[in-house]
Design a protein around this motif. Sequence first.
Motif: not given
Lengths: 178, 428
Positions: B185-194
Amino acid sequence: MKKLLIPALLAALLAGCSSTPVDETSGAPVDSRGGSGVTPVTAGGLDSRGLPRELTDPKSQLSQRSIYFDLDKYDVKPEYQDLVAAHAKYLVANRGFKVLIQGNTDERGSREYNLSLGQKRSDAVKRSLVTLGAKEDQVESVSLGEEKPKNPGHDEAAWAENRRADILYRAPDGRGEF
Amino acid sequence: MKMTLMPQIFHKILVFLSLLAATLAHAQLSIEITGAGANRIPVAIANFAGDPAAAQVVTATIRADLERSGLFKLVDPGGAPLDENSPVNFGDWKGRGADALAAGSLVRGANGRMEARFRLYDTQKQAALGGAVYVTGNDQLRAAGHRIADYIYEKLTGEKGVFSTRVAYVVKSGGQFKLQIADADGQGAATALTSREPIISPVWSPDGSRLAYVSFEKKKPVIYVHSLASGQRQVVANFKGSNSAPAWSPDGRRLAVVLSKDGNSQIYVVNADGTGVQRLTQSAGIDTEPRYSPDGGSIYFTSDRGGSPQIYRMGANGGDAQRITFEGSYNVSPRPSPDGKSLAFISRRDGRFQLAVMDLASKQVQILTDSHKDESPSFAPNSRMVLIATEIGGRGVLSAVSTDGRIKQRLSIAAGDVREPAWGPFNQ
Protein backbone atom coordinates in the motif's frame (compact mmCIF):
# COMPACT_ATOMS: atom_id res chain seq x y z
CA MET A 1 37.09 18.40 -36.52
CA LYS A 2 39.60 18.93 -39.33
CA LYS A 3 39.86 22.59 -38.42
CA LEU A 4 41.02 21.62 -34.98
CA LEU A 5 43.38 18.90 -36.08
CA ILE A 6 45.74 21.18 -38.01
CA PRO A 7 46.56 23.66 -35.23
CA ALA A 8 47.01 20.75 -32.85
CA LEU A 9 49.54 19.10 -35.17
CA LEU A 10 51.37 22.40 -35.74
CA ALA A 11 51.53 22.97 -32.04
CA ALA A 12 52.94 19.50 -31.52
CA LEU A 13 55.58 20.08 -34.23
CA LEU A 14 56.57 23.42 -32.77
CA ALA A 15 56.85 21.95 -29.32
CA GLY A 16 58.99 19.11 -30.65
CA CYS A 17 61.38 21.55 -32.36
CA SER A 18 61.70 24.00 -29.52
CA SER A 19 65.17 22.82 -28.42
CA THR A 20 66.59 22.85 -31.95
CA PRO A 21 68.41 26.09 -32.90
CA VAL A 22 66.58 27.78 -35.69
CA ASP A 23 68.54 28.41 -38.88
CA GLU A 24 67.83 32.08 -39.39
CA THR A 25 68.75 32.06 -43.05
CA SER A 26 66.26 29.37 -44.07
CA GLY A 27 63.36 30.88 -42.21
CA ALA A 28 60.77 33.28 -43.43
CA PRO A 29 61.26 36.98 -42.73
CA VAL A 30 60.73 37.68 -39.04
CA ASP A 31 58.15 40.36 -39.58
CA SER A 32 55.82 37.92 -41.37
CA ARG A 33 55.61 35.61 -38.35
CA GLY A 34 52.65 36.72 -36.34
CA GLY A 35 53.22 36.20 -32.65
CA SER A 36 49.63 35.09 -32.35
CA GLY A 37 50.19 32.13 -34.70
CA VAL A 38 51.76 30.01 -31.97
CA THR A 39 49.68 27.92 -29.65
CA PRO A 40 51.45 27.44 -26.35
CA VAL A 41 51.69 23.77 -25.41
CA THR A 42 52.84 22.36 -22.12
CA ALA A 43 54.40 19.01 -22.90
CA GLY A 44 53.90 16.23 -20.43
CA GLY A 45 51.36 18.22 -18.44
CA LEU A 46 48.59 16.41 -16.62
CA ASP A 47 45.11 17.56 -15.83
CA SER A 48 43.44 17.04 -12.49
CA ARG A 49 42.37 13.51 -13.37
CA GLY A 50 45.95 12.49 -14.12
CA LEU A 51 45.50 12.43 -17.88
CA PRO A 52 47.84 14.12 -20.40
CA ARG A 53 46.60 17.54 -21.52
CA GLU A 54 46.53 16.16 -25.04
CA LEU A 55 43.42 14.17 -24.05
CA THR A 56 41.67 16.96 -22.21
CA ASP A 57 42.77 20.29 -23.72
CA PRO A 58 39.72 21.64 -25.57
CA LYS A 59 42.08 22.62 -28.40
CA SER A 60 43.12 19.00 -28.92
CA GLN A 61 41.05 16.76 -31.15
CA LEU A 62 41.46 13.98 -28.60
CA SER A 63 39.41 16.02 -26.14
CA GLN A 64 36.44 15.29 -28.38
CA ARG A 65 35.03 12.10 -26.96
CA SER A 66 31.46 11.87 -28.26
CA ILE A 67 30.32 10.09 -31.39
CA TYR A 68 26.69 10.68 -32.35
CA PHE A 69 24.38 8.23 -34.08
CA ASP A 70 21.24 8.55 -36.18
CA LEU A 71 17.88 7.19 -35.01
CA ASP A 72 17.86 3.37 -35.05
CA LYS A 73 21.46 3.41 -36.38
CA TYR A 74 24.44 1.72 -34.83
CA ASP A 75 27.30 2.38 -37.27
CA VAL A 76 29.94 5.10 -36.95
CA LYS A 77 29.00 7.84 -39.42
CA PRO A 78 31.66 8.94 -41.97
CA GLU A 79 31.95 12.35 -40.31
CA TYR A 80 33.30 10.67 -37.14
CA GLN A 81 35.88 8.44 -38.86
CA ASP A 82 38.67 11.04 -38.40
CA LEU A 83 37.92 11.37 -34.71
CA VAL A 84 37.87 7.61 -34.16
CA ALA A 85 41.12 7.33 -36.16
CA ALA A 86 42.78 9.95 -33.95
CA HIS A 87 41.82 8.01 -30.81
CA ALA A 88 43.02 4.75 -32.39
CA LYS A 89 46.32 6.42 -33.23
CA TYR A 90 46.70 7.57 -29.63
CA LEU A 91 46.02 4.07 -28.31
CA VAL A 92 48.56 2.60 -30.75
CA ALA A 93 51.18 5.10 -29.63
CA ASN A 94 50.30 4.73 -25.94
CA ARG A 95 49.76 1.03 -25.25
CA GLY A 96 49.50 1.59 -21.51
CA PHE A 97 46.34 3.66 -21.92
CA LYS A 98 42.88 2.12 -21.85
CA VAL A 99 39.49 3.39 -22.94
CA LEU A 100 35.95 2.66 -21.79
CA ILE A 101 33.35 3.31 -24.46
CA GLN A 102 29.89 4.00 -23.07
CA GLY A 103 27.00 3.59 -25.51
CA ASN A 104 23.79 5.57 -24.96
CA THR A 105 20.29 5.71 -26.41
CA ASP A 106 17.35 8.04 -26.24
CA GLU A 107 14.65 7.45 -23.63
CA ARG A 108 12.03 5.75 -25.78
CA GLY A 109 11.28 2.10 -25.16
CA SER A 110 12.38 -0.60 -22.74
CA ARG A 111 15.32 0.26 -20.47
CA GLU A 112 16.91 -3.15 -20.86
CA TYR A 113 16.40 -3.30 -24.62
CA ASN A 114 17.89 0.18 -24.85
CA LEU A 115 20.85 -1.06 -22.83
CA SER A 116 21.47 -3.65 -25.54
CA LEU A 117 21.05 -1.04 -28.29
CA GLY A 118 23.57 1.24 -26.55
CA GLN A 119 25.93 -1.73 -26.46
CA LYS A 120 25.68 -1.99 -30.26
CA ARG A 121 26.86 1.63 -30.50
CA SER A 122 29.82 1.18 -28.18
CA ASP A 123 30.71 -2.10 -29.92
CA ALA A 124 30.78 -0.28 -33.28
CA VAL A 125 33.27 2.27 -31.93
CA LYS A 126 35.34 -0.49 -30.37
CA ARG A 127 35.46 -2.41 -33.66
CA SER A 128 36.71 0.71 -35.46
CA LEU A 129 39.41 1.34 -32.86
CA VAL A 130 40.61 -2.27 -32.96
CA THR A 131 40.56 -2.33 -36.75
CA LEU A 132 42.77 0.77 -36.69
CA GLY A 133 45.32 -0.87 -34.42
CA ALA A 134 44.13 -0.52 -30.83
CA LYS A 135 44.52 -3.74 -28.85
CA GLU A 136 41.43 -5.69 -27.64
CA ASP A 137 42.53 -5.32 -24.02
CA GLN A 138 42.89 -1.55 -24.36
CA VAL A 139 39.22 -1.12 -25.18
CA GLU A 140 36.10 -2.06 -23.22
CA SER A 141 32.67 -1.30 -24.69
CA VAL A 142 29.73 -1.02 -22.32
CA SER A 143 26.28 0.52 -22.35
CA LEU A 144 24.46 3.01 -20.18
CA GLY A 145 21.28 2.55 -22.23
CA GLU A 146 18.89 5.44 -21.64
CA GLU A 147 20.01 5.93 -18.03
CA LYS A 148 22.49 8.81 -18.41
CA PRO A 149 21.02 11.30 -20.87
CA LYS A 150 23.30 14.20 -21.80
CA ASN A 151 20.18 16.24 -22.52
CA PRO A 152 17.28 15.57 -20.14
CA GLY A 153 14.68 16.92 -22.59
CA HIS A 154 11.95 14.92 -24.27
CA ASP A 155 12.10 16.20 -27.84
CA GLU A 156 13.89 15.20 -31.01
CA ALA A 157 16.79 17.60 -30.35
CA ALA A 158 17.37 16.09 -26.90
CA TRP A 159 17.08 12.53 -28.21
CA ALA A 160 19.66 13.25 -30.94
CA GLU A 161 22.14 14.39 -28.29
CA ASN A 162 21.52 11.23 -26.31
CA ARG A 163 22.12 8.76 -29.17
CA ARG A 164 25.80 8.72 -28.51
CA ALA A 165 28.93 6.85 -27.53
CA ASP A 166 31.45 8.48 -25.17
CA ILE A 167 35.13 7.58 -24.88
CA LEU A 168 36.65 7.64 -21.38
CA TYR A 169 40.42 7.32 -20.80
CA ARG A 170 42.50 5.70 -18.09
CA ALA A 171 46.25 6.28 -17.76
CA PRO A 172 48.74 3.43 -17.09
CA ASP A 173 48.96 4.49 -13.43
CA GLY A 174 45.23 3.85 -13.05
CA ARG A 175 44.24 7.50 -12.90
CA GLY A 176 41.66 8.81 -15.33
CA GLU A 177 38.00 8.97 -16.13
CA PHE A 178 36.85 5.48 -15.20
CA MET B 1 -10.24 7.78 9.62
CA LYS B 2 -13.30 7.91 7.46
CA MET B 3 -13.23 6.50 3.97
CA THR B 4 -14.88 8.42 1.17
CA LEU B 5 -17.08 6.07 -0.80
CA MET B 6 -18.08 6.86 -4.34
CA PRO B 7 -20.58 4.63 -6.03
CA GLN B 8 -19.59 5.32 -9.61
CA ILE B 9 -16.99 3.15 -11.21
CA PHE B 10 -13.90 4.94 -12.53
CA HIS B 11 -14.42 7.95 -10.37
CA LYS B 12 -11.32 9.09 -8.66
CA ILE B 13 -11.22 8.11 -5.04
CA LEU B 14 -8.42 9.55 -3.00
CA VAL B 15 -7.46 7.31 -0.18
CA PHE B 16 -5.89 9.23 2.63
CA LEU B 17 -3.93 6.43 4.16
CA SER B 18 -2.99 8.04 7.43
CA LEU B 19 -1.81 11.24 9.04
CA LEU B 20 1.65 9.75 9.01
CA ALA B 21 1.56 9.45 5.24
CA ALA B 22 0.63 13.11 5.00
CA THR B 23 3.53 14.26 7.15
CA LEU B 24 5.98 12.08 5.27
CA ALA B 25 4.43 12.84 1.90
CA HIS B 26 7.77 13.55 0.27
CA ALA B 27 9.06 10.09 1.10
CA GLN B 28 5.95 7.93 0.91
CA LEU B 29 4.16 6.55 -2.07
CA SER B 30 0.64 7.90 -2.16
CA ILE B 31 -2.04 5.84 -3.85
CA GLU B 32 -4.89 7.11 -5.96
CA ILE B 33 -7.54 4.70 -7.20
CA THR B 34 -8.59 5.58 -10.72
CA GLY B 35 -10.81 2.62 -11.56
CA ALA B 36 -12.72 -0.15 -9.80
CA GLY B 37 -14.29 -3.51 -10.64
CA ALA B 38 -17.81 -3.72 -12.04
CA ASN B 39 -19.29 -6.04 -9.42
CA ARG B 40 -17.84 -5.09 -6.10
CA ILE B 41 -18.71 -7.22 -3.08
CA PRO B 42 -20.39 -5.06 -0.42
CA VAL B 43 -18.60 -5.67 2.86
CA ALA B 44 -18.79 -4.01 6.29
CA ILE B 45 -15.75 -3.83 8.53
CA ALA B 46 -17.16 -3.04 11.95
CA ASN B 47 -15.19 -0.86 14.33
CA PHE B 48 -13.18 -3.39 16.28
CA ALA B 49 -13.54 -3.44 20.06
CA GLY B 50 -10.77 -3.31 22.67
CA ASP B 51 -7.85 -0.82 22.63
CA PRO B 52 -9.40 2.08 20.66
CA ALA B 53 -6.18 3.47 19.15
CA ALA B 54 -4.91 0.07 18.03
CA ALA B 55 -8.35 -0.94 16.75
CA GLN B 56 -8.51 2.25 14.72
CA VAL B 57 -5.19 1.51 12.98
CA VAL B 58 -6.14 -2.09 12.22
CA THR B 59 -9.65 -1.41 10.89
CA ALA B 60 -8.45 1.58 8.84
CA THR B 61 -5.79 -0.65 7.27
CA ILE B 62 -8.29 -3.42 6.46
CA ARG B 63 -10.75 -0.97 4.91
CA ALA B 64 -8.10 0.81 2.85
CA ASP B 65 -6.75 -2.52 1.56
CA LEU B 66 -10.15 -3.85 0.52
CA GLU B 67 -11.14 -0.54 -1.03
CA ARG B 68 -7.88 -0.28 -2.98
CA SER B 69 -8.28 -3.76 -4.45
CA GLY B 70 -11.26 -2.49 -6.43
CA LEU B 71 -13.19 -5.70 -5.66
CA PHE B 72 -15.09 -4.50 -2.61
CA LYS B 73 -17.57 -1.79 -1.79
CA LEU B 74 -17.29 -0.72 1.81
CA VAL B 75 -20.56 -0.45 3.69
CA ASP B 76 -20.78 2.08 6.53
CA PRO B 77 -20.54 -0.01 9.71
CA GLY B 78 -22.04 2.58 12.03
CA GLY B 79 -20.31 3.70 15.20
CA ALA B 80 -20.65 0.96 17.77
CA PRO B 81 -17.65 -1.36 18.15
CA LEU B 82 -18.36 -5.03 17.50
CA ASP B 83 -16.02 -7.75 18.70
CA GLU B 84 -15.58 -11.27 17.34
CA ASN B 85 -17.94 -12.73 19.93
CA SER B 86 -20.71 -10.11 19.77
CA PRO B 87 -24.05 -11.46 18.58
CA VAL B 88 -24.70 -10.36 15.00
CA ASN B 89 -28.06 -9.07 13.81
CA PHE B 90 -27.80 -10.44 10.27
CA GLY B 91 -31.06 -8.83 9.15
CA ASP B 92 -29.74 -5.42 10.14
CA TRP B 93 -26.47 -5.89 8.21
CA LYS B 94 -28.32 -7.23 5.16
CA GLY B 95 -30.54 -4.17 5.39
CA ARG B 96 -27.47 -1.96 5.19
CA GLY B 97 -26.48 -3.78 2.01
CA ALA B 98 -23.53 -5.77 3.37
CA ASP B 99 -23.01 -9.29 2.01
CA ALA B 100 -20.21 -9.86 4.48
CA LEU B 101 -19.24 -8.47 7.86
CA ALA B 102 -16.02 -8.58 9.85
CA ALA B 103 -15.93 -7.88 13.59
CA GLY B 104 -13.05 -8.16 16.01
CA SER B 105 -10.99 -6.78 18.84
CA LEU B 106 -7.52 -5.63 19.79
CA VAL B 107 -6.52 -6.84 23.23
CA ARG B 108 -3.24 -6.17 24.98
CA GLY B 109 -1.80 -9.50 26.08
CA ALA B 110 1.16 -10.46 28.22
CA ASN B 111 4.55 -8.71 27.63
CA GLY B 112 2.98 -5.84 25.71
CA ARG B 113 1.98 -7.88 22.68
CA MET B 114 -1.31 -7.17 20.99
CA GLU B 115 -3.80 -9.83 20.02
CA ALA B 116 -5.85 -9.03 16.93
CA ARG B 117 -8.91 -11.32 16.83
CA PHE B 118 -11.62 -11.24 14.24
CA ARG B 119 -14.45 -13.21 12.71
CA LEU B 120 -15.92 -12.95 9.22
CA TYR B 121 -19.64 -13.52 8.56
CA ASP B 122 -21.76 -14.19 5.51
CA THR B 123 -24.90 -12.15 6.11
CA GLN B 124 -26.90 -14.00 3.45
CA LYS B 125 -26.19 -17.44 4.88
CA GLN B 126 -26.25 -15.97 8.37
CA ALA B 127 -23.11 -17.94 9.25
CA ALA B 128 -19.50 -17.35 10.25
CA LEU B 129 -17.02 -17.92 7.41
CA GLY B 130 -14.10 -18.21 9.81
CA GLY B 131 -11.75 -16.14 11.92
CA ALA B 132 -8.23 -15.93 13.25
CA VAL B 133 -5.99 -14.46 15.93
CA TYR B 134 -2.80 -12.60 15.07
CA VAL B 135 -0.35 -11.73 17.81
CA THR B 136 1.43 -8.54 16.95
CA GLY B 137 3.59 -5.76 18.32
CA ASN B 138 2.36 -2.21 18.65
CA ASP B 139 4.54 -1.21 15.70
CA GLN B 140 3.12 -4.04 13.60
CA LEU B 141 -0.56 -3.13 13.78
CA ARG B 142 -0.72 -2.27 10.11
CA ALA B 143 0.83 -5.65 9.29
CA ALA B 144 -1.92 -7.31 11.33
CA GLY B 145 -4.49 -5.30 9.37
CA HIS B 146 -2.96 -6.50 6.09
CA ARG B 147 -3.10 -10.13 7.30
CA ILE B 148 -6.77 -9.78 8.21
CA ALA B 149 -7.52 -8.09 4.87
CA ASP B 150 -5.76 -10.98 3.10
CA TYR B 151 -7.93 -13.45 5.02
CA ILE B 152 -11.14 -11.62 4.11
CA TYR B 153 -10.05 -11.23 0.49
CA GLU B 154 -9.31 -14.94 0.13
CA LYS B 155 -12.56 -16.05 1.81
CA LEU B 156 -14.70 -13.78 -0.35
CA THR B 157 -12.94 -14.01 -3.73
CA GLY B 158 -11.39 -17.49 -3.60
CA GLU B 159 -7.89 -16.22 -4.41
CA LYS B 160 -5.01 -15.20 -2.20
CA GLY B 161 -4.70 -11.56 -1.17
CA VAL B 162 -1.51 -9.54 -1.71
CA PHE B 163 -1.97 -6.92 1.01
CA SER B 164 0.90 -8.34 3.08
CA THR B 165 3.36 -8.27 0.18
CA ARG B 166 6.03 -5.70 -0.55
CA VAL B 167 7.11 -3.76 -3.61
CA ALA B 168 10.55 -2.56 -4.65
CA TYR B 169 11.08 0.46 -6.90
CA VAL B 170 13.67 3.11 -7.72
CA VAL B 171 13.19 6.79 -6.89
CA LYS B 172 15.20 9.37 -8.78
CA SER B 173 15.36 12.63 -6.87
CA GLY B 174 17.89 15.42 -6.71
CA GLY B 175 20.55 13.55 -8.67
CA GLN B 176 20.28 10.50 -6.42
CA PHE B 177 18.88 7.08 -7.06
CA LYS B 178 17.26 5.18 -4.20
CA LEU B 179 16.21 1.56 -4.31
CA GLN B 180 13.28 1.42 -1.93
CA ILE B 181 11.08 -1.28 -0.44
CA ALA B 182 7.55 -0.48 0.73
CA ASP B 183 4.43 -2.36 1.77
CA ALA B 184 2.05 -3.02 -1.12
CA ASP B 185 0.00 0.00 0.00
CA GLY B 186 3.05 2.27 -0.33
CA GLN B 187 3.53 2.63 3.43
CA GLY B 188 6.65 1.96 5.46
CA ALA B 189 9.11 2.80 2.68
CA ALA B 190 12.70 1.87 3.52
CA THR B 191 15.77 2.60 1.39
CA ALA B 192 17.92 -0.43 0.60
CA LEU B 193 20.48 1.40 -1.54
CA THR B 194 21.34 5.01 -2.33
CA SER B 195 23.57 5.77 -5.30
CA ARG B 196 24.66 8.70 -7.45
CA GLU B 197 24.44 6.41 -10.46
CA PRO B 198 21.33 4.73 -11.92
CA ILE B 199 19.84 1.51 -10.54
CA ILE B 200 17.58 -0.54 -12.81
CA SER B 201 15.87 -3.92 -13.17
CA PRO B 202 15.33 -4.97 -9.54
CA VAL B 203 13.90 -8.49 -9.15
CA TRP B 204 12.93 -10.31 -5.96
CA SER B 205 14.37 -13.66 -5.03
CA PRO B 206 11.53 -16.21 -4.78
CA ASP B 207 11.78 -16.23 -0.95
CA GLY B 208 11.59 -12.42 -0.74
CA SER B 209 14.86 -12.06 1.17
CA ARG B 210 17.07 -10.70 -1.63
CA LEU B 211 16.92 -8.40 -4.63
CA ALA B 212 19.01 -8.75 -7.75
CA TYR B 213 19.47 -5.53 -9.74
CA VAL B 214 21.72 -3.63 -12.14
CA SER B 215 23.77 -0.76 -10.71
CA PHE B 216 25.86 1.69 -12.74
CA GLU B 217 28.09 2.73 -9.82
CA LYS B 218 31.18 1.34 -11.59
CA LYS B 219 30.54 3.46 -14.73
CA LYS B 220 29.04 0.37 -16.41
CA PRO B 221 26.16 -1.99 -15.72
CA VAL B 222 27.02 -4.63 -13.10
CA ILE B 223 24.60 -7.14 -11.52
CA TYR B 224 24.38 -7.37 -7.73
CA VAL B 225 22.45 -9.56 -5.32
CA HIS B 226 21.47 -7.61 -2.21
CA SER B 227 20.31 -9.28 1.03
CA LEU B 228 17.67 -6.94 2.45
CA ALA B 229 17.96 -7.82 6.13
CA SER B 230 21.76 -7.54 6.35
CA GLY B 231 22.37 -5.02 3.59
CA GLN B 232 25.08 -7.31 2.27
CA ARG B 233 25.73 -6.97 -1.46
CA GLN B 234 27.42 -9.43 -3.76
CA VAL B 235 28.56 -8.87 -7.34
CA VAL B 236 27.02 -11.65 -9.40
CA ALA B 237 28.13 -10.58 -12.87
CA ASN B 238 30.84 -8.04 -13.68
CA PHE B 239 32.28 -9.35 -16.91
CA LYS B 240 33.95 -7.23 -19.55
CA GLY B 241 31.18 -5.31 -21.30
CA SER B 242 27.64 -4.88 -19.97
CA ASN B 243 25.91 -7.06 -17.37
CA SER B 244 22.16 -6.63 -17.07
CA ALA B 245 18.56 -7.94 -16.97
CA PRO B 246 18.78 -10.44 -14.07
CA ALA B 247 15.93 -12.93 -13.56
CA TRP B 248 15.69 -15.50 -10.74
CA SER B 249 15.01 -19.13 -11.47
CA PRO B 250 11.90 -20.21 -9.50
CA ASP B 251 14.06 -22.28 -7.13
CA GLY B 252 16.16 -19.20 -6.30
CA ARG B 253 19.43 -20.98 -7.09
CA ARG B 254 20.27 -19.36 -10.41
CA LEU B 255 19.89 -16.15 -12.36
CA ALA B 256 19.35 -15.72 -16.05
CA VAL B 257 21.38 -12.65 -17.05
CA VAL B 258 22.36 -10.71 -20.16
CA LEU B 259 26.07 -10.27 -20.87
CA SER B 260 27.95 -8.68 -23.76
CA LYS B 261 31.27 -10.30 -22.87
CA ASP B 262 31.32 -12.38 -26.08
CA GLY B 263 29.97 -9.65 -28.37
CA ASN B 264 26.32 -8.65 -28.69
CA SER B 265 23.88 -8.95 -25.77
CA GLN B 266 23.13 -12.62 -25.16
CA ILE B 267 21.41 -14.60 -22.41
CA TYR B 268 23.48 -16.61 -19.92
CA VAL B 269 22.74 -18.35 -16.65
CA VAL B 270 24.84 -17.99 -13.48
CA ASN B 271 24.55 -19.44 -9.99
CA ALA B 272 23.18 -16.95 -7.47
CA ASP B 273 26.73 -16.55 -6.08
CA GLY B 274 28.09 -15.59 -9.49
CA THR B 275 29.81 -18.88 -10.27
CA GLY B 276 29.25 -21.29 -13.16
CA VAL B 277 28.34 -18.93 -16.00
CA GLN B 278 26.88 -20.69 -19.05
CA ARG B 279 25.69 -19.24 -22.34
CA LEU B 280 22.07 -20.01 -23.32
CA THR B 281 21.46 -18.12 -26.58
CA GLN B 282 23.56 -17.96 -29.75
CA SER B 283 22.03 -15.35 -31.99
CA ALA B 284 23.52 -12.70 -34.25
CA GLY B 285 21.32 -9.98 -32.76
CA ILE B 286 20.15 -8.83 -29.34
CA ASP B 287 18.69 -11.32 -26.85
CA THR B 288 17.64 -9.72 -23.57
CA GLU B 289 15.02 -9.43 -20.80
CA PRO B 290 14.91 -13.13 -19.87
CA ARG B 291 12.18 -14.32 -17.46
CA TYR B 292 11.59 -17.88 -16.28
CA SER B 293 8.15 -19.42 -16.62
CA PRO B 294 6.76 -20.18 -13.12
CA ASP B 295 7.47 -23.92 -13.56
CA GLY B 296 11.10 -23.11 -14.38
CA GLY B 297 10.91 -25.06 -17.62
CA SER B 298 11.20 -22.23 -20.10
CA ILE B 299 12.49 -18.69 -20.50
CA TYR B 300 10.65 -15.84 -22.20
CA PHE B 301 12.89 -13.14 -23.66
CA THR B 302 13.10 -10.21 -26.10
CA SER B 303 15.06 -10.64 -29.33
CA ASP B 304 15.51 -8.68 -32.54
CA ARG B 305 16.53 -11.83 -34.47
CA GLY B 306 13.48 -11.42 -36.74
CA GLY B 307 14.28 -7.78 -37.59
CA SER B 308 12.25 -6.06 -34.86
CA PRO B 309 12.16 -6.60 -31.10
CA GLN B 310 9.68 -9.39 -30.34
CA ILE B 311 9.07 -11.87 -27.53
CA TYR B 312 10.28 -15.45 -27.81
CA ARG B 313 10.26 -18.53 -25.59
CA MET B 314 12.92 -21.19 -25.29
CA GLY B 315 13.75 -24.06 -22.94
CA ALA B 316 15.41 -23.12 -19.64
CA ASN B 317 18.66 -24.65 -20.95
CA GLY B 318 18.51 -22.78 -24.25
CA GLY B 319 17.87 -24.36 -27.62
CA ASP B 320 15.24 -23.55 -30.21
CA ALA B 321 13.07 -20.51 -29.58
CA GLN B 322 9.46 -19.94 -30.65
CA ARG B 323 8.23 -16.46 -31.43
CA ILE B 324 5.32 -15.47 -29.17
CA THR B 325 4.31 -11.95 -30.32
CA PHE B 326 3.41 -11.05 -33.90
CA GLU B 327 1.26 -7.94 -33.75
CA GLY B 328 3.20 -4.69 -34.18
CA SER B 329 6.90 -3.94 -34.59
CA TYR B 330 7.94 -3.50 -30.95
CA ASN B 331 6.97 -5.99 -28.23
CA VAL B 332 9.32 -6.14 -25.25
CA SER B 333 9.71 -6.82 -21.51
CA PRO B 334 7.90 -10.20 -21.22
CA ARG B 335 6.66 -11.15 -17.74
CA PRO B 336 4.86 -14.49 -17.37
CA SER B 337 2.18 -14.41 -14.65
CA PRO B 338 2.87 -16.45 -11.49
CA ASP B 339 -0.12 -18.70 -12.33
CA GLY B 340 1.39 -19.39 -15.75
CA LYS B 341 -1.75 -18.40 -17.61
CA SER B 342 -0.82 -15.06 -19.11
CA LEU B 343 2.08 -12.94 -20.29
CA ALA B 344 2.36 -9.21 -19.61
CA PHE B 345 4.58 -7.16 -21.92
CA ILE B 346 5.02 -3.68 -23.37
CA SER B 347 3.75 -3.11 -26.89
CA ARG B 348 4.33 -0.06 -29.06
CA ARG B 349 1.12 0.95 -30.82
CA ASP B 350 1.02 4.15 -32.89
CA GLY B 351 4.16 5.38 -31.17
CA ARG B 352 2.77 4.77 -27.68
CA PHE B 353 4.28 2.23 -25.32
CA GLN B 354 1.44 0.43 -23.58
CA LEU B 355 0.91 -2.48 -21.22
CA ALA B 356 -0.42 -5.57 -22.99
CA VAL B 357 -1.47 -8.94 -21.60
CA MET B 358 -1.63 -12.13 -23.65
CA ASP B 359 -3.74 -15.09 -22.63
CA LEU B 360 -1.21 -17.85 -23.27
CA ALA B 361 -3.85 -20.48 -24.10
CA SER B 362 -5.81 -18.45 -26.67
CA LYS B 363 -2.92 -16.09 -27.65
CA GLN B 364 -5.43 -13.21 -27.39
CA VAL B 365 -3.74 -9.87 -26.65
CA GLN B 366 -5.43 -7.05 -24.75
CA ILE B 367 -3.99 -3.55 -24.31
CA LEU B 368 -4.69 -2.54 -20.73
CA THR B 369 -3.76 1.14 -20.58
CA ASP B 370 -4.24 4.32 -22.56
CA SER B 371 -0.91 5.81 -21.52
CA HIS B 372 2.11 6.42 -23.75
CA LYS B 373 5.23 5.53 -21.80
CA ASP B 374 4.53 2.30 -19.91
CA GLU B 375 7.51 0.16 -18.97
CA SER B 376 8.81 -2.57 -16.64
CA PRO B 377 5.65 -4.58 -15.88
CA SER B 378 5.57 -6.73 -12.73
CA PHE B 379 2.81 -9.16 -11.70
CA ALA B 380 1.31 -9.30 -8.23
CA PRO B 381 1.99 -12.77 -6.80
CA ASN B 382 -1.72 -13.66 -7.16
CA SER B 383 -1.54 -12.76 -10.89
CA ARG B 384 -4.52 -10.38 -10.64
CA MET B 385 -2.74 -7.03 -10.98
CA VAL B 386 0.25 -5.78 -12.95
CA LEU B 387 2.42 -2.98 -11.62
CA ILE B 388 4.05 -0.77 -14.27
CA ALA B 389 6.09 2.39 -14.44
CA THR B 390 4.49 5.10 -16.52
CA GLU B 391 4.60 8.86 -16.91
CA ILE B 392 1.98 11.42 -15.99
CA GLY B 393 2.60 15.13 -16.48
CA GLY B 394 6.27 14.46 -17.27
CA ARG B 395 6.81 12.67 -13.96
CA GLY B 396 7.51 9.00 -13.37
CA VAL B 397 4.75 7.24 -11.41
CA LEU B 398 3.78 3.64 -10.80
CA SER B 399 0.44 2.27 -11.84
CA ALA B 400 -1.25 -0.99 -10.88
CA VAL B 401 -3.71 -2.36 -13.41
CA SER B 402 -5.91 -5.45 -13.07
CA THR B 403 -5.47 -8.04 -15.81
CA ASP B 404 -9.00 -7.26 -17.03
CA GLY B 405 -8.02 -3.57 -17.27
CA ARG B 406 -10.88 -2.41 -15.02
CA ILE B 407 -9.08 -1.64 -11.79
CA LYS B 408 -6.39 1.03 -11.80
CA GLN B 409 -4.33 2.57 -9.04
CA ARG B 410 -1.62 5.17 -9.26
CA LEU B 411 1.34 5.32 -6.88
CA SER B 412 3.44 8.46 -6.85
CA ILE B 413 5.97 10.29 -4.74
CA ALA B 414 5.68 14.04 -4.32
CA ALA B 415 9.32 14.98 -4.85
CA GLY B 416 10.67 12.47 -7.33
CA ASP B 417 10.41 10.15 -10.29
CA VAL B 418 9.39 6.60 -9.40
CA ARG B 419 10.33 3.81 -11.78
CA GLU B 420 11.41 0.17 -12.09
CA PRO B 421 8.73 -1.46 -9.91
CA ALA B 422 9.02 -5.07 -8.79
CA TRP B 423 6.19 -6.70 -6.87
CA GLY B 424 7.52 -9.10 -4.25
CA PRO B 425 6.39 -12.67 -3.57
CA PHE B 426 3.76 -13.78 -1.05
CA ASN B 427 4.76 -13.16 2.55
CA GLN B 428 6.38 -16.34 3.87
